[in-house]
Design an enzyme around this catalytic site. Structure first.
Site, PDB file in Angstrom:
ATOM      1  N   ILE A  28      39.993  38.898  47.462  1.00  9.77           N
ATOM      2  CA  ILE A  28      39.965  40.526  46.930  1.00  9.77           C
ATOM      3  C   ILE A  28      38.530  41.343  46.572  1.00  9.77           C
ATOM      4  O   ILE A  28      38.683  42.331  47.204  1.00  9.77           O
ATOM      5  CB  ILE A  28      40.552  40.815  45.563  1.00  9.77           C
ATOM      6  CG1 ILE A  28      42.302  39.761  45.614  1.00  9.77           C
ATOM      7  CG2 ILE A  28      40.829  42.228  44.926  1.00  9.77           C
ATOM      8  CD1 ILE A  28      42.517  39.615  44.504  1.00  9.77           C
ATOM      9  N   ASN A  94      35.352  42.472  39.725  1.00 14.28           N
ATOM     10  CA  ASN A  94      36.324  41.745  40.417  1.00 14.28           C
ATOM     11  C   ASN A  94      36.042  39.397  40.123  1.00 14.28           C
ATOM     12  O   ASN A  94      37.139  39.193  40.701  1.00 14.28           O
ATOM     13  CB  ASN A  94      36.090  41.899  42.022  1.00 14.28           C
ATOM     14  CG  ASN A  94      37.125  41.419  42.842  1.00 14.28           C
ATOM     15  OD1 ASN A  94      38.939  41.508  42.561  1.00 14.28           O
ATOM     16  ND2 ASN A  94      36.177  40.195  43.057  1.00 14.28           N
ATOM     17  N   TYR A 176      43.723  30.953  32.168  1.00 12.92           N
ATOM     18  CA  TYR A 176      43.348  32.242  32.613  1.00 12.92           C
ATOM     19  C   TYR A 176      44.632  33.207  32.663  1.00 12.92           C
ATOM     20  O   TYR A 176      43.653  34.190  32.105  1.00 12.92           O
ATOM     21  CB  TYR A 176      43.668  31.524  34.854  1.00 12.92           C
ATOM     22  CG  TYR A 176      43.814  32.616  35.291  1.00 12.92           C
ATOM     23  CD1 TYR A 176      42.624  32.794  36.321  1.00 12.92           C
ATOM     24  CD2 TYR A 176      45.042  33.220  36.157  1.00 12.92           C
ATOM     25  CE1 TYR A 176      42.876  33.893  37.371  1.00 12.92           C
ATOM     26  CE2 TYR A 176      45.167  34.156  36.957  1.00 12.92           C
ATOM     27  CZ  TYR A 176      43.874  34.270  37.410  1.00 12.92           C
ATOM     28  OH  TYR A 176      43.447  35.478  38.178  1.00 12.92           O
ATOM     29  N   LYS A 180      42.831  36.576  31.825  1.00 18.21           N
ATOM     30  CA  LYS A 180      43.810  38.043  32.076  1.00 18.21           C
ATOM     31  C   LYS A 180      44.009  38.987  31.118  1.00 18.21           C
ATOM     32  O   LYS A 180      43.728  40.555  31.336  1.00 18.21           O
ATOM     33  CB  LYS A 180      44.153  37.839  33.497  1.00 18.21           C
ATOM     34  CG  LYS A 180      43.519  37.514  34.356  1.00 18.21           C
ATOM     35  CD  LYS A 180      42.375  37.581  34.948  1.00 18.21           C
ATOM     36  CE  LYS A 180      42.112  37.387  36.129  1.00 18.21           C
ATOM     37  NZ  LYS A 180      40.744  37.647  36.704  1.00 18.21           N
TER      38      LYS A 180
END
Length: 315
Positions: A28, A94, A176, A180
């Site tokens: 990404i 990112n 995770y 996030k």
């Protein structure tokens, strides 16, 4: 959610603008780098991995950086602002990692004796990298980017790569998911204060993206079912859009905020774009609008009054 139309023409010419992006060597991040370059930005890539030769030959400066290390991040920002003498208009946090054996650790039976428990002291759960990179590294990057933008006349925009798991928890990746979700919370908490210092902050939450990070078997399973999978360019476009777009209303008023005037305009701020397949959706404004439904009208009014009391901003 509100559907968004984001195309290449949605991104302005970025000649004279400088962007810094972590994790920009692959996936990404590289998708965002390519969008930035195509629109004439100068780009600094901070990554533990080297960038590809064809990218290195363009207007990219690579600085090897371990985003989980505060010292490494400080060194990178030192190089950008002093050695290269550069401002920072766009900062994209990112970098992220996927490894998350937390559920497996939870379901591993406990030792049956004192020796077994003692052995656990030297056998820490292998989830620290996920927290150090995804959460702490991103938070530290935001601190440093904000410090730089605070000194700039025109401020700047910060964008964070989160994940759809922030809203739809993934059972196989609890840590995770938690990191996030925390990033979305960070954006929500900062969106009412950073603009007072000419700094905007927002996030992008991709669903499945075809990158090396996601196991091939998972990608193939999604394709087999005809489910949407985004490209890295698609998500990269959302990241750059978030750093360059404007808005004519806030996501929500906070504390002592007064309603905005009709001619209000500011940088895209406090918003989260969900990138799924070939589509984009903004999710935070609708969540704010419907708080009374899922939080309760009485609870909402009480919470809003508490926010006024705790709002120490000079607005």
């Amino acid at each position: 959610m509100t559907s968004l139309s984001i195309t290449e023409s949605s991104i302005p010419d970025l000649t004279g603008k400088t962007a810094v992006i972590t994790g920009g060597a692959r996936g990404i991040g590289l998708g965002a780098v390519q969008v930035l370059l195509d629109h004439n930005a100068r780009v600094f890539v901070l990554d533990v991995l080297p960038i590809a030769d064809d990218v290195a030959a363009s207007k990219v400066t690579f600085i090897q950086t371990d985003t989980s290390s505060w010292l490494s991040l400080v060194d990178a920002f030192t190089a950008i602002t002093t050695e290269h003498g550069s401002k920072i208009d766009i900062a994209i946090a990112n970098a992220g990692v996927w490894n998350d054996p937390y559920l497996e650790d939870c379901l591993t039976p406990a030792p049956t004796d004192a020796a077994g428990w003692s052995a656990l002291k030297d056998n820490k759960p292998a989830t620290e990298a996920c927290v150090e990179v995804n959460l702490k590294g991103t938070m530290n990057f935001v601190i440093l980017a904000s410090k730089v933008m605070k000194t700039q006349e025109k401020g700047g925009s910060i964008v964070v790569t989160s994940s759809s798991t922030a809203y739809f928890a993934e059972q196989q990746m609890p840590v995770y998911t938690a990191t996030k979700a925390a990033l979305v919370g960070l954006v929500s908490a900062l969106r009412s204060t950073l603009p007072l210092h000419k700094i905007a902050i927002s996030a992008v939450c991709p669903s499945a993206v075809e990158t090396a990070m996601i196991p091939t078997m998972f990608i193939e399973a999604l394709k087999g079912l005809g489910l949407p999978i985004a490209t890295t360019r698609h998500v990269g476009l959302a990241l750059v859009y978030s750093a360059t777009a404007t808005q004519n209303r806030r996501v929500e008023d906070y504390g002592k905020d007064k309603p905005v005037p009709e001619d209000f305009e500011e940088r895209w701020n406090g918003r989260v774009i969900h990138a799924i397949g070939e589509e984009y959706w903004e999710v935070e404004e609708k969540l704010a609008e419907t708080r009374g439904v899922w939080w309760g009208e009485k609870n909402l009014k009480l919470t809003e009054k508490q926010r006024v009391v705790s709002d120490l901003r000079e607005v």
